[in-house]
Design an enzyme around this catalytic site. Structure first.
Site, mmCIF file in Angstrom:
data_model
loop_
_atom_site.group_PDB
_atom_site.id
_atom_site.type_symbol
_atom_site.label_atom_id
_atom_site.label_comp_id
_atom_site.label_asym_id
_atom_site.label_seq_id
_atom_site.Cartn_x
_atom_site.Cartn_y
_atom_site.Cartn_z
ATOM 1 N N LYS A 237 0.855 -1.184 0.000
ATOM 2 C CA LYS A 237 0.000 0.000 0.000
ATOM 3 C C LYS A 237 0.894 1.238 0.000
ATOM 4 O O LYS A 237 1.561 1.543 0.990
ATOM 5 C CB LYS A 237 -0.911 0.005 1.233
ATOM 6 C CG LYS A 237 -1.971 1.084 1.135
ATOM 7 C CD LYS A 237 -1.897 2.004 2.337
ATOM 8 C CE LYS A 237 -2.750 3.214 2.188
ATOM 9 N NZ LYS A 237 -2.059 4.407 1.770
ATOM 10 N N GLU B 46 9.647 1.175 10.794
ATOM 11 C CA GLU B 46 10.683 2.192 10.686
ATOM 12 C C GLU B 46 9.974 3.514 10.894
ATOM 13 O O GLU B 46 9.145 3.916 10.079
ATOM 14 C CB GLU B 46 11.372 2.104 9.332
ATOM 15 C CG GLU B 46 12.704 2.825 9.310
ATOM 16 C CD GLU B 46 12.585 4.214 8.725
ATOM 17 O OE1 GLU B 46 12.310 5.154 9.508
ATOM 18 O OE2 GLU B 46 12.732 4.338 7.508
ATOM 19 N N CYS C 188 13.434 10.418 6.900
ATOM 20 C CA CYS C 188 13.339 10.021 8.313
ATOM 21 C C CYS C 188 14.647 10.288 9.038
ATOM 22 O O CYS C 188 14.660 10.525 10.235
ATOM 23 C CB CYS C 188 12.999 8.542 8.435
ATOM 24 S SG CYS C 188 11.542 8.111 7.506
ATOM 25 N N GLU D 286 10.399 15.940 14.716
ATOM 26 C CA GLU D 286 10.768 15.848 13.310
ATOM 27 C C GLU D 286 9.886 16.788 12.494
ATOM 28 O O GLU D 286 8.670 16.650 12.483
ATOM 29 C CB GLU D 286 10.564 14.407 12.862
ATOM 30 C CG GLU D 286 11.213 14.093 11.570
ATOM 31 C CD GLU D 286 11.267 12.602 11.329
ATOM 32 O OE1 GLU D 286 10.684 11.836 12.111
ATOM 33 O OE2 GLU D 286 11.886 12.219 10.330
#
Lengths: 124, 510
Positions: B192, B266, B305, B406
């Site tokens: 997906k 992750e 990331c 982040e």
């Protein structure tokens, strides 16, 4: 495991009229909803909105307040970082992030803004 | 590196990328319309306008993909390793043969500069398939002698059908990180893609779909809350792999616990990039490499990331180093990502740019000093509606939210440190542990730092390199499991033990 209320009021949450309207719209479609403050990666500050019970509330979750009668949680580790922040829940155009429900209608999503302040000067 | 070339946007006359009006899901070896016939627009971040439609799938489509995958799993799982490796190598060849086309598609989909997709995303994707073609063939079982007549055989067996959820920041490459090991280990998969970047992986399916037996590799597009959840909660998957945000990661793990299946995650990061004073000891290539290492926060517009979004600079060189860094940042060319001279393109979506703006506001309220950028970039012509944000630098301290969360944009938060223990303390003062960078001419200090930093990947005197063969994954709340390394095959395999007695004598108990 029920989440504990924060010992101090150094992180708080409020909602704009638009966010409150979106919540009441959601409450017509779902038995209840709960918000979780996102922490990192692609969705960073997004408020994740799930149907009540979708996410298991754990020892790590702190209830920072209620918006439109719905709980708003944050990871206790993040809570430390957010101290002196007043989170303002609002609504913007665009689809919701991750597995989050849309803000009432499709194509709208919840966002957070923040007021960084001292506890006494946080009357937004 | 190619210079001075502007690719034509997909779908326009003379573009090397063919664009259909709409795309179905890739299920059972062909493109199929979604069951309920609904579609959603894919928006180009460069123009802010829709450029095609993809399936807005429903859980029924996930079931169809799982049907196809389950129908294919026995044959694929029992294929000799040499044959499976051949398929993976052919995939790599096909990606390479279509490198330019895929690079342009990926750039248009995500907004990342085409110089990155030409040199990083697409070549790495091809190499990844080759790496796992080789790694799978090196995967050996073991034989242990329990006693003279009792032997334990250990073999790897595929899990069966897995679910894989891919983020928007590297739609093709991160899909590859997941697909290659899953297929190499003999599994079938339902993938997906992120709802904001569903199309480029469908272009990849056009290129590699015929190479893979029908049903082995399936792609279903649609909203996360519906399709992602339908996949992650499905009792017909044997494993779920996810790259994305922490709360969603937690939810994925919760769903996996209900199905009693493994989940690899992750998640986010807030990676420190640490510059010791000796980088400025000489005005040489290494010093310039270190300055470039700082500016790498703008790579892929900060939507990584492991974005080195916290810079820790030894206080004795702060002014000198930052002068050079800011000078380099001023020269960043922002614009049409399809121009090979462009260094930074638009953010992936309007949602992302809103979040970046909100963090810049938070940074200012927290008292951080804005050194450069901090606002949307005003573009002209076709790019006017694009999601462009200026490369931004804040100076502040590590307790601020802009140092702890982040931002997923071209925003770096800079602070100073006194000495090595101070650098370690600040570096580890974060909830995350995905990446880190250390820059020094002192090899033993580099080693000490590398061991002291609590992160899955520590780059020493480099950054943002992602070769297959180097393990990638997080410490702390940055995730569970590793990718891009041969041990990933273990995440996609069962261990079969056969405990065999070669003795003919009864046990003597009964």
């Amino acid at each position: 495991m029920a989440a504990t209320k924060p010992a101090s009021e150094t992180v708080s949450v409020a909602a704009t009229p638009e966010a409150l309207a979106a919540i009441s719209q959601l409450l017509k479609q779902h038995k209840g909803v709960a918000f979780f403050q996102s922490g990192g990666c692609c969705d960073n500050s997004a408020p994740m909105c799930f149907e009540d019970g979708e996410m298991i509330i754990g020892k790590v979750d702190r209830l920072i307040g209620m918006v439109g009668g719905c709980p708003y949680y944050m990871d206790f580790r993040q809570y430390e970082v957010y101290k002196n922040n007043r989170i303002i829940l609002d609504v913007e155009d665009g689809d919701a992030d991750g597995f989050s429900l849309p803000a009432g209608t499709e194509g709208r999503h919840f966002v957070t803004r923040a007021k960084v302040c001292t506890p006494n000067l946080c009357n937004v | 590196m190619q210079i001075n070339k502007v690719y034509v946007a997909p779908g326009l006359p003379k573009s090397i990328v063919e664009l259909k009006k709409r795309y179905g899901n890739y299920v059972g070896g062909k493109f199929v319309a979604p069951v309920k016939g609904q579609y959603m627009e894919d928006i180009s971040p460069t123009t802010g306008k829709p450029f095609c439609e993809v399936a807005k799938s429903t859980p029924e489509d996930v079931e169809l993909a799982l049907d196809a995958a389950h129908a294919a799993k026995e044959k694929w799982g029992e294929l000799p390793l040499s044959e499976r490796a051949k398929v993976l190598n052919k995939i790599a060849d096909a990606i390479e043969a279509n490198e330019e086309m895929l690079a342009v598609a990926e750039s248009w989909e995500n907004g990342k500069p085409v110089r990155e997709t030409l040199n990083v995303d697409v070549p790495l994707a091809a190499d990844h398939f080759r790496y796992f073609a080789g790694a799978a063939r090196m995967l050996e079982g073991t034989i242990s002698e329990i006693d003279k007549d009792t032997v334990a055989y250990h073999m790897h067996e595929p899990l069966g059908v897995v679910g894989q959820i891919v983020p928007f920041n590297f739609p093709i490459l991160l899909a590859t990180w997941k697909i290659a090991p899953a297929l190499a280990a003999g599994n079938c998969t339902v993938v997906k893609p992120a709802s904001s970047t569903p199309w480029s992986i469908l272009k990849l399916m056009e290129v590699i779909g015929d190479i893979v037996p029908a049903g082995v590799l399936n792609v279903v597009t649609g909203p996360g809350a519906e399709i992602g959840k339908a996949l992650a909660t499905n009792p017909r998957i044997a494993k779920i792999a996810f790259t994305g945000e922490t709360v969603t990661g937690r939810l994925i793990m919760q769903y996996a616990s209900q199905n009693l299946i493994p989940a690899t995650l992750e998640l986010g990061g807030k990676s420190p990039n640490i510059f010791f004073d000796d980088v400025m000891a000489k005005d040489d290539d290494f010093m310039r490499k270190a300055v470039e290492g700082f500016v790498l926060y703008a790579f892929n517009k900060g939507e990584v990331c492991t974005c080195p979004s916290r810079a820790l600079i030894q206080e004795s060189i702060y002014d000198q180093f930052m002068a050079k860094a800011l000078d380099s940042i001023k020269k960043i060319k922002q614009g049409n990502p399809l121009d090979t001279n462009t260094m930074i393109g638009p953010q992936v979506s309007t949602q992302q740019i809103q979040k970046i703006i909100s963090y810049v506001d938070i940074g200012k309220q927290e008292g951080a000093k804005l050194l450069i950028g901090g606002e949307k970039a005003k573009m002209e012509g076709d790019l006017k509606g694009g999601y462009f944000f200026k490369p931004t630098v804040f100076q502040g301290n590590n307790k601020m939210r802009i140092f702890q969360e982040e931002i997923f944009g071209p925003v770096i938060a800079v602070t100073t440190f006194k000495d090595e223990p101070d650098a370690i303390r600040i570096a580890n003062d974060t909830l995350y542990g995905l990446g880190a960078g250390v820059w020094t001419r002192d090899g033993t200090r580099a080693y000490r730092m590398g061991r002291a930093i609590k992160a899955g990947r520590v780059w020493i005197n480099c950054y943002h390199a992602y070769p297959a063969g180097a393990a990638f994954g997080g410490y702390k709340i940055s995730g569970v499991g590793r990718e891009t390394y041969r041990t990933v095959l273990e995440h996609y395999s069962q261990t079969k033990n056969m405990l065999v007695s070669y003795s003919e004598k009864p046990l003597g108990f009964f």
